[in-house]
Motif scaffolding. Structure first.
Motif, PDB file in Angstrom:
ATOM      1  N   GLU A 121       0.822  -1.210   0.000  1.00  0.00           N
ATOM      2  CA  GLU A 121       0.000   0.000   0.000  1.00  0.00           C
ATOM      3  C   GLU A 121       0.859   1.265   0.000  1.00  0.00           C
ATOM      4  OE1 GLU A 121      -3.196   0.215  -0.533  1.00  0.00           O
ATOM      5  OE2 GLU A 121      -3.403  -1.955  -0.684  1.00  0.00           O
ATOM      6  N   ARG A 122       2.100   1.172   0.493  1.00  0.00           N
ATOM      7  CA  ARG A 122       3.005   2.328   0.457  1.00  0.00           C
ATOM      8  C   ARG A 122       3.856   2.353  -0.812  1.00  0.00           C
ATOM      9  NH1 ARG A 122       2.926   4.864   5.413  1.00  0.00           N
ATOM     10  NH2 ARG A 122       4.787   6.116   5.085  1.00  0.00           N
ATOM     11  N   GLY A 123       3.677   1.350  -1.652  1.00  0.00           N
ATOM     12  CA  GLY A 123       4.434   1.316  -2.904  1.00  0.00           C
ATOM     13  C   GLY A 123       5.923   1.086  -2.707  1.00  0.00           C
ATOM     14  N   LEU A 124       6.307   0.364  -1.671  1.00  0.00           N
ATOM     15  CA  LEU A 124       7.733   0.129  -1.422  1.00  0.00           C
ATOM     16  C   LEU A 124       8.258  -0.967  -2.348  1.00  0.00           C
ATOM     17  CD1 LEU A 124       7.798   0.347   2.484  1.00  0.00           C
ATOM     18  CD2 LEU A 124       8.498   2.082   0.806  1.00  0.00           C
ATOM     19  N   ASN A 125       9.483  -0.785  -2.761  1.00  0.00           N
ATOM     20  CA  ASN A 125      10.114  -1.703  -3.707  1.00  0.00           C
ATOM     21  C   ASN A 125      10.878  -2.793  -2.950  1.00  0.00           C
ATOM     22  OD1 ASN A 125      11.337  -2.959  -5.841  1.00  0.00           O
ATOM     23  ND2 ASN A 125      12.609  -1.201  -6.452  1.00  0.00           N
ATOM     24  N   CYS A 126      10.150  -3.788  -2.488  1.00  0.00           N
ATOM     25  CA  CYS A 126      10.789  -4.926  -1.815  1.00  0.00           C
ATOM     26  C   CYS A 126       9.855  -6.124  -1.876  1.00  0.00           C
ATOM     27  CB  CYS A 126      11.145  -4.593  -0.358  1.00  0.00           C
ATOM     28  SG  CYS A 126       9.765  -4.042   0.652  1.00  0.00           S
ATOM     29  N   ARG A 127      10.445  -7.318  -1.812  1.00  0.00           N
ATOM     30  CA  ARG A 127       9.654  -8.545  -1.740  1.00  0.00           C
ATOM     31  C   ARG A 127       9.511  -8.943  -0.286  1.00  0.00           C
ATOM     32  NH1 ARG A 127      10.073 -13.835  -3.801  1.00  0.00           N
ATOM     33  NH2 ARG A 127      12.316 -13.817  -3.364  1.00  0.00           N
ATOM     34  N   VAL A 128       8.308  -9.374   0.104  1.00  0.00           N
ATOM     35  CA  VAL A 128       8.035  -9.790   1.481  1.00  0.00           C
ATOM     36  C   VAL A 128       7.471 -11.200   1.394  1.00  0.00           C
ATOM     37  CG1 VAL A 128       6.754  -9.271   3.579  1.00  0.00           C
ATOM     38  CG2 VAL A 128       7.490  -7.398   2.091  1.00  0.00           C
ATOM     39  N   PHE A 129       8.166 -12.193   1.926  1.00  0.00           N
ATOM     40  CA  PHE A 129       7.712 -13.583   1.788  1.00  0.00           C
ATOM     41  C   PHE A 129       8.235 -14.425   2.938  1.00  0.00           C
ATOM     42  CE2 PHE A 129      11.677 -15.657   0.429  1.00  0.00           C
ATOM     43  CZ  PHE A 129      12.465 -14.549   0.163  1.00  0.00           C
ATOM     44  N   GLU A 130       7.717 -15.641   3.011  1.00  0.00           N
ATOM     45  CA  GLU A 130       8.179 -16.565   4.052  1.00  0.00           C
ATOM     46  C   GLU A 130       9.179 -17.522   3.435  1.00  0.00           C
ATOM     47  OE1 GLU A 130       5.149 -18.617   6.418  1.00  0.00           O
ATOM     48  OE2 GLU A 130       6.538 -20.311   6.537  1.00  0.00           O
TER      49      GLU A 130
END
Lengths: 373, 373
Positions: free
Chosen positions: B140-149
């Motif tokens: 929602e903040r448009g950050l350029n990163c992958r978030v995963f488990e």
């Protein structure tokens, strides 16, 4: 099939429901944990629990299906944006089953959404922290609504005599509550929302208790009304819900499937003209077709003594791995072992094999694509 | 104290760790559920498990402490924004304990954050779905990163002989790994991150296994190395962690406390010049002072036969309700019953009473404000 018997540690990290003492009194033997709460699993006789559910009436503590309440001018905007299903046109007093996805189109919950007022909703969730998800989305988007967990604890009354039980308790009017409709009411000053819903194919009600201090009173009142109909303590019932095509988030898919793989297509509004989380990913997946499918299959072998304890590897006719048997159990309805398997689209629809922890190979014959009968 | 014995249902909704078969082989008797996974609770002799932890070395499957991996150009920006603690100045190979709050300043998790590279972090979480939270905020903040488990499963080696055990397994260099420092390494081609950390006051390591298919190999290797030091299978240990001032999210506070109420002040950087989620609310709370405090108190009465199964009501000297005894257990160190209670700020620091489920009234005498000794 090896069966491991393990006790569960009891402590404050996992919450007890307002009905918990009644469960213990009625002979609770097995629990699970769902949304950080203890949820009953069995009272010691799964066969009788199945029979009570399909022939009579069964009383379930499903308080672990927590509510995320959304209230305020932007409440609808939030609910609509987090739902893959279009919620427009809903009337107050009605429910929609609304799968929710993350931005990659992965299913992260499959709640019922109850519309209590034009600006007030309950998202009645499966086993993931949608309170955090909805709060993050609402706040980061600057939406004007409160998102919180209210004091609401559902109690399930399921089975063919559920209507008689509730009519005796509340009056004949309950028979006119439509499927996925609800009414705010009370009994003996216990406030609750009576909803025609529940996680079985047998029909019945869920009573959304709105005062946790009255849990035992509500349980006892329903129990007393149901005694002449043979009411029995129970819980969500694995084999019955597979027979009835009811989906269990995590159990059936881990935490990494799309609603199109599961077969929830008719609850995903891909023709919506407004945006929602996961829309782009789901449209792309729809175009190329889902990589896997959830299938219902009959399994060979002697009647399983219990339900499966973990996913089993599935292999195609040529011996190559093709996915997992997610859940397996004996089905009284089919008089066969029955499973749900998440398998590659190539294999889905045909036969495959699975291997149990004890090394037995079972043959799976296709029965149906899940949720598409 | 009444003790309820309940079996836990095993099934696919709740994941098993890569170490699960080893636990069963070593005589696992009790489990709990943490982050949608089974986590061991006891192998049948809690006294011996306590002794092994404080006198020798104990092996814990803590795979349920899942990792949220954040990687990409904006990885630091995301981690810094969701953490109430300032993460600036961290070096690669180091860990910070970083409470995370929602926008109201309510604690929603208290992970360790591991910095693997300038643009890559593991958030090693307590029992709430921070993967959903972090993903919602990032997207929602448009950050350029992958978030995963990622495929990462921690195994704990705790106790005074943990260093000897790991030095025998990996070499003398492990003795030089500083507290909250870590090294990427391997043994017998099993890849893992060796970190000096763990949820006990006894010291030791956590081995973040990076290949779930090698779980039993890693367990067996550590077990073999520890045998001459009296290694014992164990699990996070309630009385020891209270004695050692280690916080347990949910158990100690439900899901609705602020880090200032808990006493985590030194891990909350209220003097930060940048924004983070919950900052405004926490600054306001700091000004007026927290409404409640988490206190450690000694309790009268015979030695408890087991740990408490749910919160008990706390009442002040004048008989008015003042909060809850969240957890209670016998403490070998204090040779007394011991508890953590979340009580009103007025009562905190003085005596109060509590009532057990069997109706016994116990007197609590203040020992310390939690986490502030």
């Amino acid at each position: 099939m090896r069966i491991v018997g393990l006790q569960i540690g009891l402590g404050s990290r996992i919450r007890k429901s307002p009905f918990f003492e009644a469960l213990v009194r009625h002979g609770l033997t097995h629990v699970t944990v769902y949304n950080h709460m203890y949820m009953p699993g069995s009272f010691g006789d799964p066969d009788e629990e199945y029979r009570a559910l399909v022939e009579r009436v069964s009383l379930w503590d499903v308080a672990a299906e927590r509510q995320v309440e959304v209230v305020g001018p932007d409440a609808f905007t939030l609910c609509q944006y987090v739902s893959a299903r279009d919620l427009r046109g809903m009337k107050v007093g009605r429910v929609r089953y609304a799968p929710m996805c993350d931005h990659d189109g992965t299913l992260i919950n499959d709640p019922m959404v109850l519309k209590l007022a034009e600006d007030r909703f309950w998202i009645s969730i499966a086993d993931s922290d949608m309170l955090l998800w909805c709060r993050a989305v609402a706040t980061e988007r600057g939406l004007n609504c409160r998102v919180f967990e209210p004091d609401v604890s559902p109690l399930g009354v399921q089975g063919p005599r559920a209507d008689d039980t509730m009519a005796d308790l509340l009056g004949e009017w309950v028979r006119d509550v439509p499927f996925f409709g609800f009414v705010e009411t009370s009994h003996d000053s216990i406030p609750f929302v009576l909803c025609r819903s529940g996680w079985s194919g047998q029909g019945g009600f869920e009573l959304f208790l709105q005062d946790g201090s009255r849990g035992l009173d509500l349980w006892d009142a329903v129990w007393a009304a149901g005694e002449k109909y043979g009411i029995h303590p129970g819980a969500p019932t694995l084999n019955e819900r597979i027979e009835s095509d009811l989906f269990s988030y995590r159990a059936d898919c881990g935490a990494g499937a799309s609603p199109l793989e599961i077969g929830l297509n008719r609850y995903v509004s891909l023709d919506r003209d407004d945006d929602f989380i996961g829309k782009v990913a789901l449209l792309t997946e729809q175009k190329r077709g889902p990589a896997r499918r959830l299938v219902k299959a009959l399994l060979t072998g002697e009647r399983f003594p219990a339900t499966s304890e973990s996913p089993w590897p599935a292999v195609g006719q040529d011996g190559t791995p093709c996915g997992e048997v997610r859940v397996a159990a004996w089905s009284p309805k089919h008089e066969s072992n029955l499973c749900l398997a998440l398998v590659s689209a190539e294999v889905a629809g045909g036969p495959f094999r699975t291997v149990t922890p004890s090394g037995e190979t079972l043959n799976a014959s296709h029965h149906a694509y899940f949720a598409e009968q």
